[in-house]
Scaffold this active site. Structure first.
Site, PDB file in Angstrom:
ATOM      1  N   CYS A  40       0.850  -1.182   0.000  1.00 35.19           N
ATOM      2  CA  CYS A  40       0.000   0.000   0.000  1.00 35.19           C
ATOM      3  C   CYS A  40       0.891   1.241   0.000  1.00 35.19           C
ATOM      4  O   CYS A  40       2.080   1.185   0.332  1.00 35.19           O
ATOM      5  CB  CYS A  40      -0.895   0.016   1.230  1.00 35.19           C
ATOM      6  SG  CYS A  40      -2.153  -1.274   1.253  1.00 35.19           S
TER       7      CYS A  40
ATOM      8  N   CYS B 230      -6.693   1.011   4.449  1.00 36.25           N
ATOM      9  CA  CYS B 230      -7.223  -0.344   4.609  1.00 36.25           C
ATOM     10  C   CYS B 230      -6.984  -0.792   6.054  1.00 36.25           C
ATOM     11  O   CYS B 230      -6.301  -0.114   6.831  1.00 36.25           O
ATOM     12  CB  CYS B 230      -6.561  -1.295   3.610  1.00 36.25           C
ATOM     13  SG  CYS B 230      -4.834  -1.706   3.991  1.00 36.25           S
TER      14      CYS B 230
ATOM     15  N   CYS C  19      -3.251  -1.146   6.981  1.00 38.83           N
ATOM     16  CA  CYS C  19      -2.609   0.165   7.131  1.00 38.83           C
ATOM     17  C   CYS C  19      -3.086   0.877   8.389  1.00 38.83           C
ATOM     18  O   CYS C  19      -2.301   1.592   9.036  1.00 38.83           O
ATOM     19  CB  CYS C  19      -2.839   1.019   5.885  1.00 38.83           C
ATOM     20  SG  CYS C  19      -1.831   0.481   4.483  1.00 38.83           S
TER      21      CYS C  19
ATOM     22  N   GLU D 176       0.621   3.987   1.986  1.00 36.75           N
ATOM     23  CA  GLU D 176       0.898   4.567   3.298  1.00 36.75           C
ATOM     24  C   GLU D 176       2.214   4.069   3.900  1.00 36.75           C
ATOM     25  O   GLU D 176       3.021   4.890   4.367  1.00 36.75           O
ATOM     26  CB  GLU D 176      -0.264   4.317   4.269  1.00 36.75           C
ATOM     27  CG  GLU D 176      -1.545   5.013   3.876  1.00 36.75           C
ATOM     28  CD  GLU D 176      -2.481   4.147   3.029  1.00 36.75           C
ATOM     29  OE1 GLU D 176      -3.695   4.383   3.078  1.00 36.75           O
ATOM     30  OE2 GLU D 176      -2.002   3.238   2.327  1.00 36.75           O
TER      31      GLU D 176
END
Length: 144
Positions: A63, A106, A109, A65
């Site tokens: 991801c 998500c 994260c 992040e």
């Protein structure tokens, strides 16, 4: 969950990450790569960005992040220095979106954001507007 309005600095962060998202999207890689871009702002105002890194083997995907936080950490910041985070998504036809938009982190994260700074400010969409919540508030049932 309590949320607060964005500050001008928050809006600047969102705008910067939107630009990164638009310039980094790659429609030729894996049917659309780098769909999500994220940015974090540190306590001294520095901004670090990252993009999602899809892979043909799902477990190898990342991801945006953690990529952004990793960039700040690699540059010498500590976990507590990361104060604000935002992620935006490129408009994909199967996402029912016509423009770049802010997306919430998500579940994985959310856990990571709390691990790095449970009081981190996270910009999320709430009822059609961007708002700020504390990372820990995104995991109301966390018991560890």
């Amino acid at each position: 969950m309590d949320t607060t309005p964005l500050t001008d600095t928050d809006r600047d962060l969102v705008d910067r990450v939107v630009e990164t998202n638009e310039k980094s999207f790659d429609d030729e890689l894996l049917d659309g790569a780098h769909i999500v871009a994220a940015g974090v702002r540190t306590a001294d105002g520095s901004v670090y960005e990252g993009v999602s890194l899809p892979a043909s083997i799902g477990r190898a995907s990342l991801c945006a992040e953690p990529v952004a936080i990793g960039s700040a950490i690699a540059d010498g910041y500590s976990h507590g220095d990361v104060q604000t985070c935002v992620a935006v998504s490129y408009p994909m036809p199967d996402h029912d979106a016509d423009e770049v938009r802010t997306v919430p982190p998500c579940g994985v994260c959310r856990e990571m954001l709390v691990d790095y700074n449970d009081q981190m400010r996270v910009i999320i969409p709430v009822e059609g507007a961007n708002r700020v919540a504390r990372a820990v508030e995104l995991l109301p049932g966390r018991t560890w």
